[in-house]
Scaffold this motif. Structure first.
Motif, PDB file in Angstrom:
ATOM      1  N   LEU A  98       0.869  -1.181   0.000  1.00 28.54           N
ATOM      2  CA  LEU A  98       0.000   0.000   0.000  1.00 28.54           C
ATOM      3  C   LEU A  98       0.898   1.220   0.000  1.00 28.54           C
ATOM      4  CD1 LEU A  98      -2.840  -0.649   2.600  1.00 28.54           C
ATOM      5  CD2 LEU A  98      -3.117  -0.150   0.177  1.00 28.54           C
ATOM      6  N   ASP A  99       0.576   2.165  -0.856  1.00 30.12           N
ATOM      7  CA  ASP A  99       1.398   3.357  -1.009  1.00 30.12           C
ATOM      8  C   ASP A  99       0.460   4.555  -1.172  1.00 30.12           C
ATOM      9  OD1 ASP A  99       3.632   4.926  -1.399  1.00 30.12           O
ATOM     10  OD2 ASP A  99       4.020   4.219  -3.427  1.00 30.12           O
ATOM     11  N   VAL A 100       0.718   5.637  -0.449  1.00 34.52           N
ATOM     12  CA  VAL A 100      -0.101   6.842  -0.527  1.00 34.52           C
ATOM     13  C   VAL A 100       0.761   7.959  -1.094  1.00 34.52           C
ATOM     14  CG1 VAL A 100      -1.501   8.491   0.776  1.00 34.52           C
ATOM     15  CG2 VAL A 100      -1.398   6.099   1.509  1.00 34.52           C
ATOM     16  N   ARG A 101       0.285   8.598  -2.166  1.00 29.64           N
ATOM     17  CA  ARG A 101       1.069   9.647  -2.818  1.00 29.64           C
ATOM     18  C   ARG A 101       0.169  10.783  -3.289  1.00 29.64           C
ATOM     19  NH1 ARG A 101       5.252   8.103  -0.795  1.00 29.64           N
ATOM     20  NH2 ARG A 101       6.499   6.455  -1.676  1.00 29.64           N
ATOM     21  N   PRO A 102       0.691  12.019  -3.222  1.00 26.62           N
ATOM     22  CA  PRO A 102      -0.013  13.122  -3.862  1.00 26.62           C
ATOM     23  C   PRO A 102       0.179  13.021  -5.375  1.00 26.62           C
ATOM     24  CG  PRO A 102       1.979  13.909  -2.758  1.00 26.62           C
ATOM     25  CD  PRO A 102       1.875  12.441  -2.502  1.00 26.62           C
ATOM     26  N   ALA A 103      -0.797  13.496  -6.137  1.00 24.06           N
ATOM     27  CA  ALA A 103      -0.709  13.419  -7.598  1.00 24.06           C
ATOM     28  C   ALA A 103      -1.456  14.601  -8.207  1.00 24.06           C
ATOM     29  CB  ALA A 103      -1.307  12.115  -8.097  1.00 24.06           C
ATOM     30  N   ASP A 104      -0.983  15.049  -9.367  1.00 18.72           N
ATOM     31  CA  ASP A 104      -1.672  16.132 -10.065  1.00 18.72           C
ATOM     32  C   ASP A 104      -2.860  15.630 -10.869  1.00 18.72           C
ATOM     33  OD1 ASP A 104      -0.004  18.140  -9.078  1.00 18.72           O
ATOM     34  OD2 ASP A 104       1.509  17.697 -10.592  1.00 18.72           O
ATOM     35  N   ALA A 105      -2.831  14.348 -11.233  1.00 12.78           N
ATOM     36  CA  ALA A 105      -3.936  13.744 -11.989  1.00 12.78           C
ATOM     37  C   ALA A 105      -3.974  12.259 -11.665  1.00 12.78           C
ATOM     38  CB  ALA A 105      -3.729  13.945 -13.482  1.00 12.78           C
ATOM     39  N   PRO A 106      -5.168  11.668 -11.652  1.00 17.20           N
ATOM     40  CA  PRO A 106      -5.246  10.218 -11.430  1.00 17.20           C
ATOM     41  C   PRO A 106      -4.694   9.467 -12.636  1.00 17.20           C
ATOM     42  CG  PRO A 106      -7.460  11.186 -11.577  1.00 17.20           C
ATOM     43  CD  PRO A 106      -6.476  12.287 -11.763  1.00 17.20           C
ATOM     44  N   ASN A 107      -4.172   8.271 -12.390  1.00 17.42           N
ATOM     45  CA  ASN A 107      -3.677   7.417 -13.470  1.00 17.42           C
ATOM     46  C   ASN A 107      -4.843   6.777 -14.212  1.00 17.42           C
ATOM     47  OD1 ASN A 107      -0.886   7.775 -13.059  1.00 17.42           O
ATOM     48  ND2 ASN A 107      -0.953   6.354 -11.341  1.00 17.42           N
ATOM     49  N   GLU A 108      -4.586   6.417 -15.454  1.00 14.19           N
ATOM     50  CA  GLU A 108      -5.586   5.693 -16.245  1.00 14.19           C
ATOM     51  C   GLU A 108      -5.754   4.292 -15.651  1.00 14.19           C
ATOM     52  OE1 GLU A 108      -7.494   6.643 -18.888  1.00 14.19           O
ATOM     53  OE2 GLU A 108      -6.742   8.658 -18.468  1.00 14.19           O
ATOM     54  N   PRO A 109      -6.961   3.749 -15.674  1.00 13.23           N
ATOM     55  CA  PRO A 109      -7.171   2.389 -15.150  1.00 13.23           C
ATOM     56  C   PRO A 109      -6.384   1.355 -15.948  1.00 13.23           C
ATOM     57  CG  PRO A 109      -9.264   3.510 -15.502  1.00 13.23           C
ATOM     58  CD  PRO A 109      -8.197   4.369 -16.099  1.00 13.23           C
ATOM     59  N   MET A 110      -5.941   0.326 -15.252  1.00 14.30           N
ATOM     60  CA  MET A 110      -5.279  -0.791 -15.919  1.00 14.30           C
ATOM     61  C   MET A 110      -6.329  -1.608 -16.670  1.00 14.30           C
ATOM     62  SD  MET A 110      -2.441  -2.078 -13.208  1.00 14.30           S
ATOM     63  CE  MET A 110      -1.514  -2.909 -14.479  1.00 14.30           C
ATOM     64  N   LYS A 111      -5.866  -2.374 -17.635  1.00 16.65           N
ATOM     65  CA  LYS A 111      -6.764  -3.227 -18.415  1.00 16.65           C
ATOM     66  C   LYS A 111      -7.481  -4.202 -17.466  1.00 16.65           C
ATOM     67  CE  LYS A 111      -6.858  -6.427 -22.254  1.00 16.65           C
ATOM     68  NZ  LYS A 111      -6.093  -7.212 -23.207  1.00 16.65           N
ATOM     69  N   GLY A 112      -8.790  -4.278 -17.595  1.00 16.77           N
ATOM     70  CA  GLY A 112      -9.582  -5.186 -16.781  1.00 16.77           C
ATOM     71  C   GLY A 112     -10.005  -4.615 -15.438  1.00 16.77           C
ATOM     72  N   ALA A 113      -9.626  -3.376 -15.131  1.00 15.40           N
ATOM     73  CA  ALA A 113      -9.992  -2.770 -13.849  1.00 15.40           C
ATOM     74  C   ALA A 113     -11.438  -2.292 -13.878  1.00 15.40           C
ATOM     75  CB  ALA A 113      -9.059  -1.611 -13.534  1.00 15.40           C
ATOM     76  N   THR A 114     -12.045  -2.255 -12.709  1.00 17.25           N
ATOM     77  CA  THR A 114     -13.423  -1.817 -12.556  1.00 17.25           C
ATOM     78  C   THR A 114     -13.445  -0.417 -11.948  1.00 17.25           C
ATOM     79  OG1 THR A 114     -14.075  -4.110 -12.123  1.00 17.25           O
ATOM     80  CG2 THR A 114     -15.637  -2.398 -11.487  1.00 17.25           C
ATOM     81  N   PRO A 115     -14.092   0.547 -12.601  1.00 20.43           N
ATOM     82  CA  PRO A 115     -14.175   1.881 -12.010  1.00 20.43           C
ATOM     83  C   PRO A 115     -15.047   1.850 -10.751  1.00 20.43           C
ATOM     84  CG  PRO A 115     -14.978   1.882 -14.293  1.00 20.43           C
ATOM     85  CD  PRO A 115     -14.719   0.469 -13.903  1.00 20.43           C
ATOM     86  N   LEU A 116     -14.687   2.684  -9.800  1.00 22.01           N
ATOM     87  CA  LEU A 116     -15.493   2.785  -8.584  1.00 22.01           C
ATOM     88  C   LEU A 116     -16.707   3.652  -8.857  1.00 22.01           C
ATOM     89  CD1 LEU A 116     -12.693   3.239  -5.933  1.00 22.01           C
ATOM     90  CD2 LEU A 116     -14.105   1.232  -6.304  1.00 22.01           C
ATOM     91  N   THR A 117     -17.764   3.374  -8.133  1.00 27.15           N
ATOM     92  CA  THR A 117     -18.988   4.163  -8.249  1.00 27.15           C
ATOM     93  C   THR A 117     -19.338   4.709  -6.866  1.00 27.15           C
ATOM     94  OG1 THR A 117     -20.303   2.162  -7.951  1.00 27.15           O
ATOM     95  CG2 THR A 117     -19.854   2.833 -10.219  1.00 27.15           C
TER      96      THR A 117
END
Length: 192
Positions: A98-117
């Protein structure tokens, strides 16, 4: 004015200041409480930490690896390794990080990933998941970044133990990632 009458107010002021500083440091807070009770800087309960496992036995082992030169709050400079160890003289088998980092933009989902709702931002996959904390969190966590992301990476041994059952892995990964986000949100009092 007589100087002996000035000593008592000065002593009382100093005593009050010392008591206030001590009370603030010792006063319970969600951040202190969760970090003391849970694993991975307070992100996971032990029950949830056990969900992703290679099924080869051994006690759960957590290593919070902090980078050099880190600031006062270790949340952005620590990677939490969750593993299993079979004896005291063996290095634990890593199950996930588990890693927590600040980011300017979220990363694109990996292939086969499910978006959260349901109002959450991020995605969950069988090998990697990334979930963003609520929008109020970066400011509360003293970062100028637009996002704070929790990244979960699952070790190949766990994937093999689940016979590559992506649905089971995704469900367990979702639970781990969301508990980490929820506990960080509580620690920093930054719920949406």
């Amino acid at each position: 004015m007589n100087k002996k009458y000035l000593i008592l107010p000065a002593v009382l002021l100093a005593a009050t200041a010392t008591a206030t500083v001590t009370a603030v440091r010792m006063w319970p807070s969600p951040l202190k409480d969760l970090r003391a009770q849970n694993l991975c800087l307070g992100m996971l309960t032990e029950k949830t930490a056990r969900l992703l496992d290679d099924h080869k036995g051994g006690k759960p082992a957590v290593d919070e690896d902090r980078s050099e030169g880190a600031g006062a709050d270790p949340v952005f400079s620590t990677v939490c390794f969750v593993g299993r160890g079979t004896s005291e003289d063996t290095t634990p088998r890593i199950q996930y990080t588990l890693d927590v980092r600040p980011a300017d933009a979220p990363n694109e989902p990996m292939k086969g990933a499910t978006p959260l709702t349901d109002g959450r931002s991020g995605w969950v996959g069988p090998r990697q998941s990334e979930v963003q904390l609520p929008t109020a969190c970066p400011k509360r966590m003293k970062t100028d970044a637009a996002y704070v992301t929790v990244t979960l990476k699952v070790a190949p041994g766990v994937v093999a133990a689940e016979n590559w059952d992506e649905a089971a892995l995704t469900a367990a990964s979702r639970t781990v990632a969301l508990e980490a986000v929820d506990n960080l949100t509580e620690q920093y009092d930054c719920a949406a």
